[in-house]
Scaffold this motif. Structure first.
Motif, PDB file in Angstrom:
ATOM      1  N   ALA A  52      -7.516   7.056   9.296  1.00  0.00           N
ATOM      2  CA  ALA A  52      -7.316   5.799  10.015  1.00  0.00           C
ATOM      3  C   ALA A  52      -5.911   5.268   9.752  1.00  0.00           C
ATOM      4  O   ALA A  52      -5.265   5.637   8.784  1.00  0.00           O
ATOM      5  CB  ALA A  52      -8.357   4.786   9.554  1.00  0.00           C
ATOM      6  N   ASN A 110      -4.513   2.240   8.317  1.00  0.00           N
ATOM      7  CA  ASN A 110      -5.152   1.307   7.413  1.00  0.00           C
ATOM      8  C   ASN A 110      -4.194   0.148   7.123  1.00  0.00           C
ATOM      9  O   ASN A 110      -3.201   0.331   6.428  1.00  0.00           O
ATOM     10  CB  ASN A 110      -5.523   2.079   6.134  1.00  0.00           C
ATOM     11  CG  ASN A 110      -6.123   1.212   5.065  1.00  0.00           C
ATOM     12  OD1 ASN A 110      -6.396   0.041   5.266  1.00  0.00           O
ATOM     13  ND2 ASN A 110      -6.321   1.801   3.898  1.00  0.00           N
ATOM     14  N   SER A 168      -4.755  -2.525   5.406  1.00  0.00           N
ATOM     15  CA  SER A 168      -5.251  -3.293   4.266  1.00  0.00           C
ATOM     16  C   SER A 168      -4.099  -3.938   3.499  1.00  0.00           C
ATOM     17  O   SER A 168      -3.065  -3.317   3.255  1.00  0.00           O
ATOM     18  CB  SER A 168      -6.047  -2.382   3.328  1.00  0.00           C
ATOM     19  OG  SER A 168      -6.356  -3.062   2.139  1.00  0.00           O
ATOM     20  N   GLY A 180      -4.028  -4.619   0.453  1.00  0.00           N
ATOM     21  CA  GLY A 180      -3.931  -4.061  -0.899  1.00  0.00           C
ATOM     22  C   GLY A 180      -5.278  -4.148  -1.583  1.00  0.00           C
ATOM     23  O   GLY A 180      -5.882  -5.211  -1.511  1.00  0.00           O
ATOM     24  N   PRO A 181      -5.738  -3.080  -2.239  1.00  0.00           N
ATOM     25  CA  PRO A 181      -5.165  -1.744  -2.226  1.00  0.00           C
ATOM     26  C   PRO A 181      -4.852  -1.292  -0.799  1.00  0.00           C
ATOM     27  O   PRO A 181      -5.616  -1.587   0.113  1.00  0.00           O
ATOM     28  CB  PRO A 181      -6.244  -0.877  -2.865  1.00  0.00           C
ATOM     29  CG  PRO A 181      -7.007  -1.835  -3.736  1.00  0.00           C
ATOM     30  CD  PRO A 181      -6.954  -3.150  -3.051  1.00  0.00           C
ATOM     31  N   ALA A 182      -3.743  -0.626  -0.657  1.00  0.00           N
ATOM     32  CA  ALA A 182      -3.183  -0.368   0.664  1.00  0.00           C
ATOM     33  C   ALA A 182      -2.987   1.122   0.907  1.00  0.00           C
ATOM     34  O   ALA A 182      -3.120   1.944   0.002  1.00  0.00           O
ATOM     35  CB  ALA A 182      -1.856  -1.093   0.807  1.00  0.00           C
ATOM     36  N   MET A 183      -2.638   1.407   2.143  1.00  0.00           N
ATOM     37  CA  MET A 183      -2.376   2.780   2.563  1.00  0.00           C
ATOM     38  C   MET A 183      -1.324   3.422   1.651  1.00  0.00           C
ATOM     39  O   MET A 183      -0.324   2.804   1.305  1.00  0.00           O
ATOM     40  CB  MET A 183      -1.850   2.728   3.996  1.00  0.00           C
ATOM     41  CG  MET A 183      -1.892   4.032   4.728  1.00  0.00           C
ATOM     42  SD  MET A 183      -1.539   3.743   6.516  1.00  0.00           S
ATOM     43  CE  MET A 183      -1.954   5.371   7.151  1.00  0.00           C
ATOM     44  N   LEU A 184      -1.574   4.674   1.306  1.00  0.00           N
ATOM     45  CA  LEU A 184      -0.591   5.446   0.544  1.00  0.00           C
ATOM     46  C   LEU A 184       0.028   6.489   1.463  1.00  0.00           C
ATOM     47  O   LEU A 184      -0.596   6.900   2.447  1.00  0.00           O
ATOM     48  CB  LEU A 184      -1.283   6.161  -0.622  1.00  0.00           C
ATOM     49  CG  LEU A 184      -1.755   5.267  -1.772  1.00  0.00           C
ATOM     50  CD1 LEU A 184      -2.755   5.999  -2.646  1.00  0.00           C
ATOM     51  CD2 LEU A 184      -0.563   4.811  -2.607  1.00  0.00           C
ATOM     52  N   GLN A 213      -0.491  -2.064  -6.589  1.00  0.00           N
ATOM     53  CA  GLN A 213      -1.426  -1.610  -5.554  1.00  0.00           C
ATOM     54  C   GLN A 213      -0.959  -1.752  -4.114  1.00  0.00           C
ATOM     55  O   GLN A 213      -1.727  -1.504  -3.205  1.00  0.00           O
ATOM     56  CB  GLN A 213      -2.774  -2.297  -5.724  1.00  0.00           C
ATOM     57  CG  GLN A 213      -2.795  -3.773  -5.384  1.00  0.00           C
ATOM     58  CD  GLN A 213      -2.457  -4.640  -6.580  1.00  0.00           C
ATOM     59  OE1 GLN A 213      -1.921  -4.158  -7.559  1.00  0.00           O
ATOM     60  NE2 GLN A 213      -2.750  -5.915  -6.495  1.00  0.00           N
ATOM     61  N   VAL A 221      -1.348   2.458  -6.780  1.00  0.00           N
ATOM     62  CA  VAL A 221      -2.750   2.068  -6.922  1.00  0.00           C
ATOM     63  C   VAL A 221      -2.910   1.068  -8.069  1.00  0.00           C
ATOM     64  O   VAL A 221      -2.114   1.043  -9.006  1.00  0.00           O
ATOM     65  CB  VAL A 221      -3.648   3.307  -7.151  1.00  0.00           C
ATOM     66  CG1 VAL A 221      -3.556   4.247  -5.966  1.00  0.00           C
ATOM     67  CG2 VAL A 221      -3.310   4.025  -8.432  1.00  0.00           C
ATOM     68  N   PRO A 222      -3.954   0.225  -8.015  1.00  0.00           N
ATOM     69  CA  PRO A 222      -4.086  -0.854  -8.995  1.00  0.00           C
ATOM     70  C   PRO A 222      -4.376  -0.376 -10.411  1.00  0.00           C
ATOM     71  O   PRO A 222      -4.848   0.734 -10.618  1.00  0.00           O
ATOM     72  CB  PRO A 222      -5.258  -1.684  -8.471  1.00  0.00           C
ATOM     73  CG  PRO A 222      -5.994  -0.845  -7.523  1.00  0.00           C
ATOM     74  CD  PRO A 222      -5.034   0.181  -7.007  1.00  0.00           C
ATOM     75  N   ARG A 239     -10.972  -1.562  15.241  1.00  0.00           N
ATOM     76  CA  ARG A 239     -11.619  -0.656  14.298  1.00  0.00           C
ATOM     77  C   ARG A 239     -12.101   0.614  14.994  1.00  0.00           C
ATOM     78  O   ARG A 239     -11.948   1.718  14.465  1.00  0.00           O
ATOM     79  CB  ARG A 239     -12.794  -1.377  13.624  1.00  0.00           C
ATOM     80  CG  ARG A 239     -13.237  -0.718  12.345  1.00  0.00           C
ATOM     81  CD  ARG A 239     -14.378  -1.457  11.666  1.00  0.00           C
ATOM     82  NE  ARG A 239     -14.929  -0.593  10.633  1.00  0.00           N
ATOM     83  CZ  ARG A 239     -14.521  -0.575   9.369  1.00  0.00           C
ATOM     84  NH1 ARG A 239     -13.584  -1.384   8.961  1.00  0.00           N
ATOM     85  NH2 ARG A 239     -15.054   0.264   8.505  1.00  0.00           N
ATOM     86  N   ILE A 293      -7.777  -0.109  11.064  1.00  0.00           N
ATOM     87  CA  ILE A 293      -8.760  -0.773  10.197  1.00  0.00           C
ATOM     88  C   ILE A 293      -8.124  -1.809   9.263  1.00  0.00           C
ATOM     89  O   ILE A 293      -6.908  -1.838   9.084  1.00  0.00           O
ATOM     90  CB  ILE A 293      -9.584   0.258   9.372  1.00  0.00           C
ATOM     91  CG1 ILE A 293      -8.717   0.966   8.338  1.00  0.00           C
ATOM     92  CG2 ILE A 293     -10.258   1.273  10.296  1.00  0.00           C
ATOM     93  CD1 ILE A 293      -9.520   1.787   7.337  1.00  0.00           C
TER      94      ILE A 293
END
Lengths: 378, 378
Positions: B20, B22, B24, B26-30, B213, B218-219, B334, B339
């Protein structure tokens, strides 16, 4: 996934030469089945089109998973309903401060009683001294931390806020087998190095904490199991992220948790369930440790550090009677794929850490190597 | 690994329908390249026969890697030699306490100046109040946090210990573009949501911190970049694991670090280097954000939250002029694999988080969907 202990996937990988027997004291060996599941499911978490690393901790999927790991720990350890299970940033060492910050205020004297059983107890004592009064009621320092000292009931001052002990001592290879009974104050245990390795009566304790990097998975989070009536007494200068009452209010999602650690912990706890739970973990721990202590006790080539009745099932610590052979021992072990055996800097010698994920085959290989090395050099 | 931005591995995965876009916060797309490298190297770290998760943080291999990520951050951000780069447990929110604990003691008045630009500033203020005096010298609360407020030099009380600001505000979609110059006291910035997304003159700051993150991985860890002369003033009740001077002394290995987070951060920083560094990150961020702001500015169907000159390049926050269409907007997005677009609970609406790892193609897909949705519903 429900493989027998005798012939696990880890053994198979070892036979293929791809995986060492890793005796690291922590971060420590993980069950190969868990590593493989992380690997397999890494790129897409529950069909979301994103890795678990990339999704919000407030998403339904993540929150369900965090709740699941909490339920697993409750079920595995038999945690009574009046206890909360919290996830806190920072590992066991952060708790050396968080525990006094949260519990010193339980009684007006702000006094913590501590049992000194080695380097981690001492670090906990040192940190606690910043937040109140500390009284060391027992110590095995004068015998080189070779045992768990006796505690007399008369030492358990009921005006103290809590009693703190370290249930397993990785550097010294000692472990508590008989916790104090009927203590008149909250008993707190640092179980970082033996949590979920054996059944424990949680109701004896006011608070149990453990960094995740040994039996629970990977570092970045500590688990705090706390009786509800102990919440709400944090000192005024407690960082909000370390305030257990605030964590309990928000199900430990006050800020972004270490998502990967939580996920791995869930898989590790499920693996322990699948293996049969904590009784099975304890049987295996006893079997593993016995293999090594038998070699140590026979022949005089090796010399264990801990007094017999206090020997840890998690960390077998010993040295060679002729210490000039130590470097050769460690180097030859490494050549055989038996890694991370070097003792803690304060003790030297050899330390074999045998957490839940260590297969019996790994310990057999080490015991065989020890006998062989002794035969060639004795 | 050195793929062009226009056609990255992430785009390819997206075309295959497996991944997807993404958004977000956070945590977010890498970066997909980073995820794939983690995946590929997960089971065996540098031929040790063990995963990076299983090896001691005191092993040569791990320490070399931790030192590498520190060097990468220094090089990417141009951190001057008189600054230390520390890794601290617990994310940005832990720093809301750690910063006052470490810096309030710089001046006898124990006064921190804060700029209030939204929910995270407010949380930082609330935590700081436990450790000293706090003066909010500027706030955009009265205009709904739609901008970065002006600061007058006369407000910068030289008797204060530090000035704290939040460089990017994820919930409100605002960002600092002109940091105060020549401040007569240590300037501290929470850069959790825009670190390494653009070049910044580190020498203007006394301390920069960021949870990992978003742009860093990453967190589980925060990065603290601190000028050496600010170390050594921690208050007496600072948890030892949050004492920056102690962390600096031991290269942040005072206890077990969140090993996985450190490893991913190293790979993320290397990826940023390979892409061309922070100038390239900024160009891409501007290009991404423009695509969405253009749609918002044209046609009146969407309404942005932030004032024009304060709009964040990281978090594009807006709503629909007819808010009854919002749920449909989010659901249809979505379905198209766009997303995590729901706005922050305090603001509602839509939030598209566009950190370094978000490919231009993802933003194009979102912009196209926005135009399409407006056409069908406008």
């Amino acid at each position: 996934m429900n493989m027998s202990y005798e012939k696990s996937a880890a053994d198979t990988a070892r036979e293929k030469g791809s995986r060492a027997y890793n005796f690291s004291p922590g971060p420590a060996m993980l069950p190969l089945e868990v590593l493989e599941e992380v690997h397999e499911r890494f790129l897409d978490f529950q069909g979301m089109g994103a890795s678990v690393l990339e999704i919000s901790h407030r998403s339904g999927e993540f929150m369900a998973m965090a709740s699941e790991v909490s339920q697993r720990i409750r079920s595995l350890m038999g945690v009574p309903p009046e206890y909360r299970i919290l996830f806190c940033h920072g590992g066991g060492h952060m708790q050396f401060s968080a525990v006094p910050l949260n519990l010193m205020g339980l009684k007006p004297g702000r006094l913590g009683l501590y049992v000194d059983t080695g380097n981690f107890s001492r670090a906990a004592i040192q940190d606690a001294e910043q937040f109140g009064h500390v009284r060391v009621i027992a110590s095995s320092a004068d015998t080189g931390y070779d045992r768990i000292p006796r505690i007399e009931m008369t030492q358990l001052d009921p005006d103290a806020s809590y009693l703190h002990l370290t249930s397993n001592n990785t550097a010294h290879g000692t472990q508590w087998f008989d916790f104090p009974e009927h203590t008149p104050l909250a008993m707190v245990a640092d179980m970082t190095s033996d949590i979920i390795s054996r059944p424990v009566d949680v109701s004896k304790f006011g608070l149990i904490y453990a960094g995740a990097q040994k039996n629970l998975g990977v570092p970045g989070t500590s688990v705090v199991i706390v009786r509800e009536d102990l919440l709400g007494h944090a000192l005024g200068h407690t960082p909000s992220i370390l305030d257990f009452a605030l964590l309990a209010e928000q199900d430990s999602l006050n800020n972004t948790p270490a998502n990967f650690t939580i996920w791995v912990m869930n898989l590790v706890c499920r693996w322990v369930e699948q293996q049969g739970g904590l009784e099975v973990m304890q049987q295996r721990a006893e079997e593993r440790a016995r293999l090594l202590y038998d070699v140590i006790d026979n022949g005089g080539f090796y010399r264990g550090y801990a007094a017999h009745d206090h020997r840890s099932l998690m960390n077998v610590c010993f040295t060679l009677s002729d210490e000039s052979l130590l470097d050769g021992f460690l180097a030859q072990a490494r050549e055989r794929g038996l890694i991370a055996l070097k003792g803690h800097p304060t003790r030297g010698g050899v330390r074999a850490s045998l957490y839940n994920a260590m297969p019996l085959e790994g310990v057999r290989a080490l015991a065989e190597f020890m006998r062989d090395f002794a035969g060639r050099n004795g």
